[in-house]
Enzyme design. Structure first.
Site, mmCIF file in Angstrom:
data_model
loop_
_atom_site.group_PDB
_atom_site.id
_atom_site.type_symbol
_atom_site.label_atom_id
_atom_site.label_comp_id
_atom_site.label_asym_id
_atom_site.label_seq_id
_atom_site.Cartn_x
_atom_site.Cartn_y
_atom_site.Cartn_z
ATOM 1 N N CYS A 44 0.615 -1.689 0.353
ATOM 2 C CA CYS A 44 0.240 -0.146 -0.020
ATOM 3 C C CYS A 44 0.949 1.484 -0.138
ATOM 4 C CB CYS A 44 -0.974 0.327 1.507
ATOM 5 S SG CYS A 44 -2.486 -1.281 1.201
ATOM 6 N N HIS A 100 -3.263 7.232 3.005
ATOM 7 C CA HIS A 100 -3.888 6.373 2.624
ATOM 8 C C HIS A 100 -5.740 5.677 3.425
ATOM 9 C CE1 HIS A 100 -3.543 1.842 1.051
ATOM 10 N NE2 HIS A 100 -3.462 1.591 2.530
ATOM 11 N N ASN A 156 -10.368 -0.037 0.320
ATOM 12 C CA ASN A 156 -8.996 -0.021 -0.095
ATOM 13 C C ASN A 156 -8.095 -0.266 -1.539
ATOM 14 O OD1 ASN A 156 -6.218 0.022 0.228
ATOM 15 N ND2 ASN A 156 -5.744 -1.551 2.552
HETATM 16 C C1 LIG Z 1 -9.893 -5.833 10.165
HETATM 17 C C2 LIG Z 1 -10.119 -5.244 11.003
HETATM 18 C C3 LIG Z 1 -11.436 -3.788 10.201
HETATM 19 C C4 LIG Z 1 -10.602 -5.642 11.712
HETATM 20 O O1 LIG Z 1 -11.697 -4.807 12.903
HETATM 21 P P1 LIG Z 1 -11.792 -5.232 14.225
HETATM 22 O O2 LIG Z 1 -12.093 -3.911 14.833
HETATM 23 O O3 LIG Z 1 -9.654 -4.976 14.758
HETATM 24 O O4 LIG Z 1 -12.122 -6.675 14.755
HETATM 25 P P2 LIG Z 1 -11.157 -7.901 15.004
HETATM 26 O O5 LIG Z 1 -10.821 -8.353 13.658
HETATM 27 O O6 LIG Z 1 -11.210 -7.747 16.568
HETATM 28 O O7 LIG Z 1 -12.664 -8.577 15.092
HETATM 29 C C5 LIG Z 1 -14.016 -8.237 16.487
HETATM 30 C C6 LIG Z 1 -14.568 -9.589 15.658
HETATM 31 O O8 LIG Z 1 -15.779 -9.416 14.703
HETATM 32 C C7 LIG Z 1 -15.645 -10.113 14.473
HETATM 33 N N1 LIG Z 1 -15.712 -9.689 12.361
HETATM 34 C C8 LIG Z 1 -14.297 -10.013 11.551
HETATM 35 N N2 LIG Z 1 -14.809 -9.575 10.592
HETATM 36 C C9 LIG Z 1 -15.445 -9.774 10.387
HETATM 37 C C10 LIG Z 1 -16.632 -8.734 9.380
HETATM 38 N N3 LIG Z 1 -16.936 -8.539 8.177
HETATM 39 N N4 LIG Z 1 -17.997 -8.741 10.072
HETATM 40 C C11 LIG Z 1 -18.614 -9.003 11.197
HETATM 41 N N5 LIG Z 1 -17.924 -9.618 11.997
HETATM 42 C C12 LIG Z 1 -16.263 -10.025 11.155
HETATM 43 C C13 LIG Z 1 -14.544 -11.224 14.446
HETATM 44 O O9 LIG Z 1 -14.628 -12.434 14.145
HETATM 45 C C14 LIG Z 1 -14.249 -10.707 15.837
HETATM 46 O O10 LIG Z 1 -15.442 -12.122 16.778
HETATM 47 P P3 LIG Z 1 -14.493 -12.311 17.805
HETATM 48 O O11 LIG Z 1 -15.008 -10.546 19.008
HETATM 49 O O12 LIG Z 1 -16.602 -13.018 18.211
HETATM 50 O O13 LIG Z 1 -13.933 -12.714 17.547
HETATM 51 C C15 LIG Z 1 -8.956 -4.439 11.566
HETATM 52 O O14 LIG Z 1 -8.439 -4.521 12.225
HETATM 53 C C16 LIG Z 1 -8.352 -3.623 10.245
HETATM 54 O O15 LIG Z 1 -8.915 -2.666 9.825
HETATM 55 N N6 LIG Z 1 -6.989 -3.756 10.485
HETATM 56 C C17 LIG Z 1 -6.215 -3.246 9.512
HETATM 57 C C18 LIG Z 1 -6.364 -3.943 8.301
HETATM 58 C C19 LIG Z 1 -6.039 -2.742 7.114
HETATM 59 O O16 LIG Z 1 -5.917 -1.942 7.000
HETATM 60 N N7 LIG Z 1 -4.995 -3.534 6.386
HETATM 61 C C20 LIG Z 1 -4.275 -3.102 5.425
HETATM 62 C C21 LIG Z 1 -3.488 -2.245 5.707
HETATM 63 S S1 LIG Z 1 -2.325 -1.429 4.405
#
Ligand SMILES: CC(C)(COP(=O)(O)OP(=O)(O)OC[C@H]1O[C@@H](n2cnc3c(N)ncnc32)[C@H](O)[C@@H]1OP(=O)(O)O)[C@@H](O)C(=O)NCCC(=O)NCCS
Length: 332
Positions: free
Chosen positions: A116, A256, A287
């Site tokens: 990215c 970004h 993204n």
């Molecule tokens: C991926 C992301 C949105 C997840 O958000 P989060 O607040 O960290 O959520 P978590 O991973 O802690 O998941 C929380 C819960 O939601 C669930 N969950 C994950 N994806 C889900 C979705 N699409 N819909 C519903 N629930 C979801 C998980 O399983 C978890 O359930 P649990 O508590 O029962 O285990 C976040 O971590 C993120 O944006 N990370 C950076 C990713 C990124 O930017 N990548 C590119 C970099 S350039």
């Protein structure tokens, strides 16, 4: 003789027509609009559905947008840098095909891959050539067909990414406008947290790698989130300090678009209280990896004034991250 800086002199963009909304994703995986919106800020993304078109198609459209807007003769372009994490093929270079297709027959071209951060790193490369006096017209394109490497049964990744392309023309400037400073970083501590495991030299494709879905993006979202917030915000704050820029001096944050919460955290750390300064289009595109920064420039181009101070910030797989300070060079 006055110092040569590298300025952005034109912007172009392209996103494919087909839209994948949060509602549509609800039918595909166990997720919902409310979860996606509150956790990421994303409402919809554009998807290049045609299986016969790759990233080069997106890139060519964005480059043609610039040629249309500027009436530039493509034969005048010296170099085409193709920033992408999803080249058409591992070999041959996507940029070479794009340059030939747009008629940039006097240019040389290559691909640049830093996940990215590809576009931000590309801006640094383009600027270095221009500042050195080597080349005068560099076309920098950021494009990704992320839908080609996403598993649409994996709710932790398929909600985030979209397809798109943006491009900038960079040229020499003698008024002190353009790129002023940059801080670029990388650390392989992130190698396991965001990756496509198979398809490279370490794990060539086999029936087993396909069956195990190892050709798709896998990420540990929580770890990526944590590093993205601290690293992207850190370099953004650092570049302001190093250039004696107060929050008043910064006109625009071009960050970004990975997650609205990461962008908000970066803006907070920079003391940007005015949310109008924080460019945001993640709700419409998700993204788009190498395309997020030029897509922001394209959407907000009309708001920029000559002399405005822009801070660019990025974070990506690898990990790769950085910030750049650029003075805008024209009124549209
Ligand atoms: C991926 C992301 C949105 C997840 O958000 P989060 O607040 O960290 O959520 P978590 O991973 O802690 O998941 C929380 C819960 O939601 C669930 N969950 C994950 N994806 C889900 C979705 N699409 N819909 C519903 N629930 C979801 C998980 O399983 C978890 O359930 P649990 O508590 O029962 O285990 C976040 O971590 C993120 O944006 N990370 C950076 C990713 C990124 O930017 N990548 C590119 C970099 S350039």
């Amino acid at each position: 003789m006055s110092k040569i800086t590298a300025a952005i002199t034109a912007v172009g963009a392209y996103v494919p027509e087909d839209i994948l909304t949060n509602k549509m994703l609800e039918e595909m995986v166990d997720t919902n609009d409310e979860w996606i919106t509150t956790r990421t800020g994303i409402k919809e993304r554009h998807i290049l559905k045609d299986p016969n078109k790759g990233t080069s198609y997106l890139a060519i459209q964005a480059a043609k947008d610039i040629l249309r807007k500027t009436n530039l003769d493509p034969k005048e372009i010296d170099l085409v840098i193709m920033a992408t994490a999803t080249p058409d093929m591992p070999v041959a270079s996507t940029g070479v095909h794009v340059a030939t297709q747009i008629g940039a027959t006097n240019a040389f071209s290559y691909d640049l891959q830093a996940a990215c951060s590809s576009f931000l790193y590309g801006m640094s490369t383009a600027a270095a050539y221009i500042e050195a006096g080597r080349y005068k017209k560099v076309l920098l394109i950021g494009a990704d067909k992320m839908s080609s490497i996403i598993d649409y049964t994996d709710r932790t990744t398929c909600i985030i990414f979209g397809d798109g392309a943006g491009a900038v023309l960079m040229e020499p400037n003698t008024e002190g406008l353009g790129l002023q400073d940059e801080i670029l970083k990388s650390d392989s501590i992130g190698r396991e947290s965001l990756k496509i495991e198979a398809g490279g030299s370490l794990m060539p494709p086999t029936e087993e790698t396909v069956a195990r879905k190892l050709h798709f993006v896998q990420q540990d979202g929580k770890t990526v989130f944590k590093f993205a917030v601290s690293n992207m915000a850190g370099v953004s704050e650092q570049i302001m300090k190093r250039n004696d820029l107060s929050n008043e001096d910064v006109n625009w944050l071009v960050a970004h678009q990975a997650n609205k919460r990461i962008i908000d955290a970066t803006a907070n750390r920079m003391g940007l209280n005015d949310e109008d300064k924080v460019l945001m289009n993640i709700q419409r595109y998700g993204n788009t990896t190498s395309a997020t920064l030029p897509l922001l420039l394209s959407d907000y181009e009309k708001n920029f004034k000559k002399g405005d101070n822009l801070i660019f910030a990025s974070f990506g797989g690898g990990f790769t991250w950085g910030a750049a300070y650029l003075k805008w060079a024209y009124n549209s």
